[in-house]
Design an enzyme around this catalytic site. Structure first.
Site, mmCIF file in Angstrom:
data_model
loop_
_atom_site.group_PDB
_atom_site.id
_atom_site.type_symbol
_atom_site.label_atom_id
_atom_site.label_comp_id
_atom_site.label_asym_id
_atom_site.label_seq_id
_atom_site.Cartn_x
_atom_site.Cartn_y
_atom_site.Cartn_z
ATOM 1 N N ASP A 125 17.233 14.636 55.720
ATOM 2 C CA ASP A 125 18.712 15.225 55.989
ATOM 3 C C ASP A 125 19.438 14.034 55.737
ATOM 4 O OD1 ASP A 125 18.026 17.782 56.576
ATOM 5 O OD2 ASP A 125 18.044 17.644 58.385
ATOM 6 N N MET A 126 20.972 14.512 55.594
ATOM 7 C CA MET A 126 21.982 13.625 55.360
ATOM 8 C C MET A 126 22.882 13.584 56.517
ATOM 9 S SD MET A 126 23.155 11.038 53.716
ATOM 10 C CE MET A 126 22.571 11.091 51.893
ATOM 11 N N GLN A 155 26.238 15.247 49.626
ATOM 12 C CA GLN A 155 27.145 16.439 50.319
ATOM 13 C C GLN A 155 28.456 16.092 49.433
ATOM 14 O OE1 GLN A 155 27.053 13.569 53.619
ATOM 15 N NE2 GLN A 155 26.378 14.801 55.022
ATOM 16 N N ARG A 176 18.757 18.136 47.537
ATOM 17 C CA ARG A 176 19.457 19.196 48.320
ATOM 18 C C ARG A 176 20.877 19.024 48.228
ATOM 19 N NH1 ARG A 176 18.707 19.465 54.426
ATOM 20 N NH2 ARG A 176 16.743 20.448 53.840
ATOM 21 N N LYS A 179 27.602 21.304 51.127
ATOM 22 C CA LYS A 179 29.061 20.719 51.156
ATOM 23 C C LYS A 179 29.129 19.419 51.979
ATOM 24 C CE LYS A 179 31.279 25.106 50.308
ATOM 25 N NZ LYS A 179 32.065 26.377 50.770
ATOM 26 N N GLY A 180 28.090 19.567 52.993
ATOM 27 C CA GLY A 180 28.428 18.424 54.127
ATOM 28 C C GLY A 180 29.064 19.094 55.341
ATOM 29 N N THR A 218 23.686 26.606 50.228
ATOM 30 C CA THR A 218 24.969 27.083 50.471
ATOM 31 C C THR A 218 24.925 28.624 50.924
ATOM 32 O OG1 THR A 218 27.193 27.476 49.569
ATOM 33 C CG2 THR A 218 25.531 27.707 47.943
ATOM 34 N N HIS A 219 25.801 29.104 51.707
ATOM 35 C CA HIS A 219 25.981 30.613 51.861
ATOM 36 C C HIS A 219 27.293 31.297 51.178
ATOM 37 C CE1 HIS A 219 24.638 28.140 55.408
ATOM 38 N NE2 HIS A 219 23.776 29.258 55.454
ATOM 39 N N ARG A 281 27.667 19.898 67.126
ATOM 40 C CA ARG A 281 28.176 20.460 65.943
ATOM 41 C C ARG A 281 29.661 20.888 66.144
ATOM 42 N NH1 ARG A 281 24.026 18.842 63.688
ATOM 43 N NH2 ARG A 281 25.161 17.230 63.735
ATOM 44 N N GLU A 284 32.232 18.266 66.055
ATOM 45 C CA GLU A 284 32.258 17.537 64.770
ATOM 46 C C GLU A 284 32.882 18.408 63.899
ATOM 47 O OE1 GLU A 284 27.974 16.896 64.158
ATOM 48 O OE2 GLU A 284 27.928 14.981 65.110
HETATM 49 P P1 FDA Z 1 30.997 27.786 53.969
HETATM 50 O O1 FDA Z 1 31.080 26.991 54.899
HETATM 51 O O2 FDA Z 1 32.335 28.005 53.199
HETATM 52 O O3 FDA Z 1 30.248 29.059 54.332
HETATM 53 C C1 FDA Z 1 30.218 30.286 53.583
HETATM 54 C C2 FDA Z 1 30.116 31.473 54.330
HETATM 55 O O4 FDA Z 1 28.841 31.296 55.160
HETATM 56 C C3 FDA Z 1 31.077 31.632 55.605
HETATM 57 O O5 FDA Z 1 32.211 32.190 55.503
HETATM 58 C C4 FDA Z 1 30.460 32.339 56.606
HETATM 59 O O6 FDA Z 1 30.449 33.559 56.436
HETATM 60 C C5 FDA Z 1 29.045 31.626 56.491
HETATM 61 N N1 FDA Z 1 28.323 30.646 57.414
HETATM 62 C C6 FDA Z 1 28.578 29.378 57.084
HETATM 63 N N2 FDA Z 1 28.160 28.348 58.042
HETATM 64 C C7 FDA Z 1 27.758 29.522 59.074
HETATM 65 C C8 FDA Z 1 27.336 29.203 60.257
HETATM 66 N N3 FDA Z 1 26.868 28.132 60.936
HETATM 67 N N4 FDA Z 1 27.287 30.275 61.088
HETATM 68 C C9 FDA Z 1 27.304 31.587 60.580
HETATM 69 N N5 FDA Z 1 27.923 31.989 59.464
HETATM 70 C C10 FDA Z 1 28.289 30.795 58.661
HETATM 71 N N6 FDA Z 1 24.965 19.467 56.033
HETATM 72 C C11 FDA Z 1 24.983 17.827 55.848
HETATM 73 O O7 FDA Z 1 25.959 17.321 56.298
HETATM 74 N N7 FDA Z 1 23.900 17.434 55.967
HETATM 75 C C12 FDA Z 1 22.547 18.134 55.813
HETATM 76 O O8 FDA Z 1 21.534 17.501 55.325
HETATM 77 C C13 FDA Z 1 22.489 19.487 55.524
HETATM 78 N N8 FDA Z 1 21.551 20.106 55.444
HETATM 79 C C14 FDA Z 1 21.608 21.627 55.090
HETATM 80 C C15 FDA Z 1 20.488 22.438 54.778
HETATM 81 C C16 FDA Z 1 20.744 23.893 54.554
HETATM 82 C C17 FDA Z 1 19.387 24.601 54.059
HETATM 83 C C18 FDA Z 1 21.864 24.224 54.495
HETATM 84 C C19 FDA Z 1 22.097 25.789 54.036
HETATM 85 C C20 FDA Z 1 22.951 23.541 54.870
HETATM 86 C C21 FDA Z 1 22.894 22.403 55.195
HETATM 87 N N9 FDA Z 1 23.895 21.511 55.542
HETATM 88 C C22 FDA Z 1 23.843 19.895 55.627
HETATM 89 C C23 FDA Z 1 25.334 22.090 56.043
HETATM 90 C C24 FDA Z 1 26.282 22.307 54.703
HETATM 91 O O9 FDA Z 1 26.581 20.877 54.550
HETATM 92 C C25 FDA Z 1 27.402 23.376 55.168
HETATM 93 O O10 FDA Z 1 27.839 22.927 56.264
HETATM 94 C C26 FDA Z 1 27.029 24.728 55.318
HETATM 95 O O11 FDA Z 1 26.052 25.104 54.554
HETATM 96 C C27 FDA Z 1 28.195 25.549 55.140
HETATM 97 O O12 FDA Z 1 28.713 25.378 53.976
HETATM 98 P P2 FDA Z 1 28.604 26.758 53.102
HETATM 99 O O13 FDA Z 1 28.279 26.009 51.545
HETATM 100 O O14 FDA Z 1 27.491 27.562 53.392
HETATM 101 O O15 FDA Z 1 29.952 27.297 52.727
#
Ligand code: FDA
Length: 330
Positions: A125-126, A155, A176, A179-180, A218-219, A281, A284
Site C-alpha cells: 500500500d502507499m 496516487q 494499483r 486517487k490517493g 476507484t469507485h 482517516r 486526514e
Molecule cells: P471518489 O472519492 O470521487 O469517490 C467516488 C464515489 O465513491 C463517491 O462519490 C462515493 O459515492 C463513493 N465513495 C468513495 N469512498 C467512499 C467511502 N470511503 N465510503 C463510502 N463511499 C465512498 N489510497 C492511498 O492513498 N493508498 C492506497 O494504498 C490505497 N489503496 C486503495 C485500495 C483500493 C482497493 C481502493 C478502492 C482505494 C485505495 N485507496 C488508497 C483510496 C483511494 O486513493 C481513494 O481515496 C478512494 O478510492 C476514493 O477515491 P475514488 O477514486 O473512489 O473517487
C-alpha cells in the site's frame, strides 16, 4: 469540511466500541482473521476476489513490526486453508518503515515468499507523500530479489505520479492506480477533482502501454467508464487487469462489473485497530467524514445507507471529457 472532519474524528473516538463497530461494519470485515476469511468467502460466492488488509500502521518498535508480520503470515495461512486466493495488502509503516526501511523490507520479503508458496500476491500500500520515495525503492528492491508477486500503488493526486509511472513502466510492474487518500499540500498534489481524474487516466494509460498489470482502484464512475474504454483501446485481456473497490463502497458497481466479465477485487480490512484507523482517516481526509455521518444517521435509523449513485448521463459526459484528446477506443 476540515472542521467537519475533525469533529467527526472526535465524535468517533468517544463512540462506545460496540456502536463504533456497528458503524464501521459495512467497511471493516471484523476484528479477527476468521471474520476476514468469512467476508472473502462471501465475496467469492458473488464472483468477487479479495485482498485482505490488517488494520494498523505507524508501528514504532521492532517488536511491533515483527508481530504485524507474524499476523500477516497467519492470514496467508488462513486464506490458503479456506481455499481462497491468497492476496494481501500491506502498509510499509505496519512493518517498521518508520524505524528502518531495511527491517521493513525483510518482513515484506518474508510475507511475499510465504505468499508465493500458495501462488499468492502482496500489494504494498502507499501511505502519505513522505513515504513515497521509500516505498517505490522498496518495491524495486523486492522485484530485484526475484519477488515478482508484489505490487505497488500510484496516487494520481500527486504531481509526481506521472514521472513515477513512466519510471516504473520499464520493470513491467503490477500497479494499483488510485486517487490517493491522504490530504497533501498544493505544492505537490492536485486539489481539483478534474485534474486528479486526468492524471489518473494518464497513469492508467502509461501502465496499460507498459504491459504491466493494472489494478484500477476507484469507485468514481467516470473513471470506471474511462478505464473500460482504455482497456479496449489497449486490447487488454482479463488476465492483465482488475478493478478494485473498498469493502462496502459501491457493491452494486463491483457486482455489475463482475457480471460483465471483468475481474473485481474488494479490499477487506480487518483488525482491532478499526476505531483508531477510522478516526485517523477522518482527520486526514475530511471528505471521509460525510460517509461516517451518513453511517451514523443510518445506524440510528436502523439501517446503513447505500453510497449515492451518480447519474449515468453525467458519468458518460465526464468520461468523454476525460478521453478527449487522448487515445480513444476505436
Ligand atoms: P471518489 O472519492 O470521487 O469517490 C467516488 C464515489 O465513491 C463517491 O462519490 C462515493 O459515492 C463513493 N465513495 C468513495 N469512498 C467512499 C467511502 N470511503 N465510503 C463510502 N463511499 C465512498 N489510497 C492511498 O492513498 N493508498 C492506497 O494504498 C490505497 N489503496 C486503495 C485500495 C483500493 C482497493 C481502493 C478502492 C482505494 C485505495 N485507496 C488508497 C483510496 C483511494 O486513493 C481513494 O481515496 C478512494 O478510492 C476514493 O477515491 P475514488 O477514486 O473512489 O473517487
Amino acid at each position: 469540511l476540515a472542521l467537519l472532519g475533525s469533529l467527526a474524528a472526535r465524535l468517533y473516538q468517544v463512540t462506545p466500541p460496540p456502536l463504533a463497530r456497528r458503524l464501521s461494519r459495512r467497511y471493516i470485515a471484523g476484528q479477527t482473521v476468521k471474520e476476514a476469511v468469512d467476508v472473502a468467502s462471501r465475496l467469492k460466492a458473488h464472483g468477487l476476489l479479495a485482498t485482505v488488509d490488517i488494520l494498523g500502521e505507524g508501528v514504532t518498535t521492532a517488536a511491533g513490526a515483527s508481530r504485524f508480520a507474524q499476523r500477516y503470515l497467519e492470514t496467508l495461512a488462513a486464506l490458503r486453508e479456506a481455499e481462497l486466493q491468497v492476496h494481501v495488502s500491506v502498509k510499509p509503516s505496519a512493518l517498521g518503515s518508520l524505524l528502518d526501511w531495511q527491517l521493513c523490507e525483510e518482513h515484506m520479503a518474508a510475507i511475499a515468499e510465504a505468499a508465493k508458496l500458495g501462488e499468492g500476491f502482496v500489494c504494498v500500500d502507499m501511505e502519505a507523500s513522505d513515504a513515497v520515495p521509500g516505498t517505490l525503492a522498496l518495491y524495486r528492491r523486492l522485484r530485484s530479489r526475484g519477488l515478482d508477486n508484489v505490487g505497488v500503488v500510484i496516487q494520481a493526486r500527486l504531481h509526481r505520479a506521472r514521472n513515477d509511472i513512466v519510471d516504473l513502466a520499464v520493470v513491467r510492474p503490477n500497479v494499483r492506480v488510485c486517487k490517493g487518500i491522504y490530504v497533501e499540500p498544493a505544492s505537490i498534489a492536485y486539489g481539483d477533482r478534474e485534474a486528479i481524474r486526468r492524471n489518473y487516466v494518464f497513469c492508467l494509460d502509461t501502465l496499460l502501454r507498459s504491459r504491466g498489470f493494472a489494478a484500477i482502484a476507484t469507485h468514481d464512475e467516470a473513471l470506471v467508464v474511462a478505464a473500460l474504454e482504455r482497456l479496449v483501446a489497449h486490447n487488454r485481456g482479463t488476465d492483465s487487469y482488475e478493478f478494485q473497490m473498498l469493502l462496502g463502497v459501491r457493491d452494486d458497481l463491483a457486482e455489475s462489473l463482475a457480471s460483465a466479465g471483468h475481474p473485481v477485487r474488494v479490499y477487506v480490512p480487518f483488525g482491532e485497530e478499526s476505531q483508531q484507523y477510522a478516526s485517523r482517516r477522518l482527520r486526514e481526509n475530511p471528505e471521509f467524514a460525510a460517509h461516517v455521518v451518513r453511517a451514523y444517521v443510518g445506524a440510528f435509523s436502523g439501517k446503513l445507507p447505500a453510497a449515492p449513485l451518480k447519474r449515468t448521463s453525467e458519468t458518460c459526459e465526464r468520461a468523454d471529457v476525460l478521453l478527449e484528446g487522448g487515445e480513444r477506443a476505436r
